[in-house]
Design an enzyme around this catalytic site. Structure first.
Site, PDB file in Angstrom:
ATOM      1  N   ASP A 230     -27.840  50.704  -1.269  1.00 48.01           N
ATOM      2  CA  ASP A 230     -26.668  51.764  -1.416  1.00 48.01           C
ATOM      3  C   ASP A 230     -27.069  52.535  -0.176  1.00 48.01           C
ATOM      4  O   ASP A 230     -26.049  53.038   0.426  1.00 48.01           O
ATOM      5  CB  ASP A 230     -26.783  52.525  -2.783  1.00 48.01           C
TER       6      ASP A 230
ATOM      7  N   GLU B 275     -39.334  11.180  14.274  1.00 47.81           N
ATOM      8  CA  GLU B 275     -38.675  11.796  12.889  1.00 47.81           C
ATOM      9  C   GLU B 275     -39.809  12.470  12.029  1.00 47.81           C
ATOM     10  O   GLU B 275     -40.037  12.101  10.877  1.00 47.81           O
ATOM     11  CB  GLU B 275     -38.367  10.666  12.195  1.00 47.81           C
TER      12      GLU B 275
ATOM     13  N   ASP C 203     -20.970  56.418  -1.277  1.00 50.06           N
ATOM     14  CA  ASP C 203     -20.642  55.304  -1.970  1.00 50.06           C
ATOM     15  C   ASP C 203     -21.125  55.447  -3.239  1.00 50.06           C
ATOM     16  O   ASP C 203     -22.419  55.385  -3.781  1.00 50.06           O
ATOM     17  CB  ASP C 203     -21.618  54.192  -1.210  1.00 50.06           C
TER      18      ASP C 203
ATOM     19  N   GLU D 245     -16.056  56.444  -0.500  1.00 51.64           N
ATOM     20  CA  GLU D 245     -15.353  54.972  -0.701  1.00 51.64           C
ATOM     21  C   GLU D 245     -14.756  54.814  -2.270  1.00 51.64           C
ATOM     22  O   GLU D 245     -15.168  55.338  -3.282  1.00 51.64           O
ATOM     23  CB  GLU D 245     -16.796  54.001  -0.901  1.00 51.64           C
TER      24      GLU D 245
END
Length: 674
Positions: free
Chosen positions: A651, A310, A463, A534
């Protein structure tokens, strides 16, 4: 002199004392069993022939007379006395003749001796005995031992992998001279002949990590490994560190119980100060058990094998002590833990996924290829490819998933499935090789000999952003064409408005039109222009930008101009594009194409807003490098983003992704004359 039955009883009593946890310190060696005595010192005597014996032996006159008659006084007459042989024996010995050994026979014996040298090596015999006993345990051969050992056991792949890691490293460190031959024997024994040499070398590493879902027998499998190593590997030192004291104590008791009930008849098993030791009459094999709250107990030790159970929940302060054993070339450290992705503090071992050498072994019900789709499907409990199977004692269904998530959101993926969310999130989507190839290899689109191979259609995606905040967003414009099965970037623009006083639609349209006209002028073979504007932010502004671009382009060239059309709320086709769920599909398609080398840039790339300060390709690569996947919550659709804190916006990369996405013929029907 002791009688025969008395000697047998003393021998039996002595064997019983040896098996006990604590036996009297006055026990003497078994080399003089007939004279062994446990009486007080006042009744003991030291005799030349009898050694340490009871003083009552002096009263046995025949014994004393026998010892005196055959006493060795180191006299020269005894050594020079002639030995007498029978006449027939002497004549038979005189008739014996010996032939010289031929060179071929001598060479054959030398070769045979070299081949069998490995099997005569004591260290190899220890390894072979370990393998034999472990195989016997798997086949259920220990019927009188621990409950359950009488049944045949089938190992999971990760358990076999763990066993191979242990025995390979011990073999290399124990027999370095014959390491190659030992490894060939182990490869045959484990039936892993199909592995390459590179994969075999991984087993010889000094450290390895296993991340396995819960309830799969990690700790259970460690117990027989430690037990059989203590039995067969003479002088081995094993360390076991757990995250809690009760876990280390449980493993300690189980190992001691197995050792005492399996092979205590042959060896003395001792448990003292959390250390189990087995006496091999020449050296002791030991196993120390500690918790992470008392790691000082493992300082100064000389471990050959250190098991960290562990490991995700081990105190960070304790890791300094554990990692110190990496400097010892004869120590193998194995970190074992359940996969937990709730927080970074309990999944730090997943950082080793990007290590220069393979040391991370992850076991999951879901492979990495389908992990995200598995997360998005709320009722899925198995991987779509079914390459990884769950054991028969694990029961997973949609009800278990819903119940676990009702107690704690995301508990099913984090605690039960053992997913690799953290690994997948940290995995780079774009490879270094593809980025270097994209930066270095650029096609010359002005070469007239290649005109026939270039596509005749130019795709432009725009865009728009109606803000002056350069940190928030800008207008991204990308012009893409085809070259056989590849995609060529002809132009890139990343435009920001100077102020809000100017007409944003006009400024954006002029920027895009200027780039398009320049690309068409440089490449006369382009005879069709397809543009997608867009309209998610402002549909009216998108329509106006489209009209301004068409007016500017058609006033300069006679090329055919088509726009992507989408029905508005009145079901009237308008020249704009609405980005929806297809964005994730477009990004995944771009990643696949980019990593496969299908995205290329033109040497004569046009850019009026980027070229003044940056190389447009390097500017684009910065945004591509930031591309990552974001999973909001289980059951929700994941999204992609190239925005990072304190870095440039995404962008331009979005414009390139959508431009290549719309190049597919399936979208051709949506492009029409406006």
């Amino acid at each position: 002199m002791l009688r025969g039955d008395s000697a047998a009883k003393i021998q039996e009593r002595y064997a019983e004392l040896q098996k006990r946890k604590s036996h009297p310190t006055s026990c003497i060696s078994t080399a003089f069993t007939n004279v062994a005595t446990l009486c007080r010192k006042r009744y003991q005597m030291m005799h030349p022939e009898l050694g340490l014996a009871h003083s009552c032996n002096e009263a046995f006159l025949p014994l004393m007379a026998f010892c005196g008659r055959h006493r060795d006084y180191n006299s020269p007459e005894e050594s020079q006395r002639e030995l007498l042989f029978h006449e027939r024996l002497k004549s038979a010995l005189d008739k014996l003749t010996f032939r010289p050994c031929s060179e071929e026979q001598r060479a054959s014996y030398q070769k045979l001796d070299a081949l069998t040298e490995l099997y005569r090596d004591p260290q190899f015999q220890q390894i072979n005995n370990f393998m034999t006993d472990f195989k016997k345990w798997l086949d259920g051969g220990f019927s009188t031992a621990v409950e359950g050992d009488a049944k045949a056991i089938r190992l999971e792949p990760f358990q076999k992998n763990l066993l191979i890691h242990v025995i390979f490293f011990i073999a290399v460190t124990k027999i370095p001279v014959l390491a190659n031959r030992v490894l060939q024997y182990l490869i045959h024994a484990f039936q892993i002949d199909f592995l390459s040499q590179t994969s075999i070398d991984i087993f010889k590493q000094k450290a390895t990590v296993f991340l396995v879902p819960r309830r799969h027998g990690k700790t259970w499998f460690i117990i027989p490994i430690i037990s059989f190593l203590l039995k067969h590997m003479i002088g081995i030192s094993i360390g076991y560190v757990a995250h809690q004291k009760h876990v280390s104590q449980f493993v300690l008791k189980e190992v001691e119980f197995r050792c005492r009930h399996t092979f205590a008849r042959d060896y003395v098993v001792e448990n003292k100060d959390n250390v189990i030791s087995i006496d091999h009459r020449g050296a002791k094999s030991t196993a120390l058990f500690a918790s992470c709250y008392n790691t000082n107990s493992i300082r100064g030790q000389n471990f050959h094998l250190l098991l960290v159970d562990e490991a995700h929940f081990i105190k960070k302060e304790a890791f300094n002590t554990i990692l110190g054993f990496l400097a010892q070339n004869t120590t193998k450290i194995i970190f074992i833990s359940s996969t937990n992705t709730t927080s970074d503090s309990t999944c730090f071992l997943t950082r080793l996924n990007n290590a220069p050498f393979d040391m991370l072994n992850v076991v999951s019900y879901v492979c990495e290829e389908h992990l995200h789709s598995f997360t998005e499907k709320g009722d899925a409990t198995a991987c779509p490819c079914y390459r990884l199977h769950k054991p028969t004692f694990i029961s997973l269904n949609s009800q278990v998933r819903k119940t676990a998530n009702m107690f704690m959101p995301g508990a099913f993926m984090d605690e039960i499935i053992g997913g690799t969310n953290k690994i997948s999130q940290n995995t780079v989507l774009i490879t270094d090789q593809s980025r270097e190839e994209f930066d270095i290899l650029r096609y010359s689109t002005l070469n007239t000999n290649a005109y026939d191979y270039f596509g005749k259609t130019l795709y432009v995606y725009l865009d728009p952003a109606f803000t002056t905040n350069r940190k928030a967003s800008g207008t991204g414009v990308a012009a893409v064409g085809a070259y056989r099965h590849q995609f060529l970037i002809y132009g890139l623009e990343h435009f920001f408005l100077r102020d809000l006083s100017e007409s944003s639609e006009v400024a954006i349209a002029e920027c895009a039109a200027h780039m398009i006209i320049s690309v068409l002028s440089l490449h006369p073979y382009l005879d069709e222009l397809r543009i997608a504007v867009e309209g998610n932010t402002n549909q009216a502004a998108a329509v106006r930008i489209a009209c301004l671009i068409r007016q500017s382009v058609q006033s300069s060239t006679l090329i055919r101009v088509l726009f992507y059309h989408t029905p508005d709320q009145n079901h009237i086709e308008q020249p704009f594009y609405l980005m929806g769920r297809d964005k994730a599909l477009a990004v995944e398609q771009f990643i696949s194409r980019f990593n496969s080398g299908y995205i290329k840039a033109s040497q004569e790339l046009v850019s009026y807003t980027i070229k003044l300060s940056h190389d447009p390709i390097e500017y684009l690569l910065e945004q591509i490098q930031n591309l990552h996947r974001v999973t909001l919550a289980e059951g929700t659709t994941a999204r992609y983003s190239a925005k990072r804190q304190n870095r440039i916006s995404d962008d331009l990369i979005i414009a390139v992704i959508m431009a290549t996405y719309l190049c597919d013929d399936i979208h051709a029907i949506r492009f029409r004359v406006s």
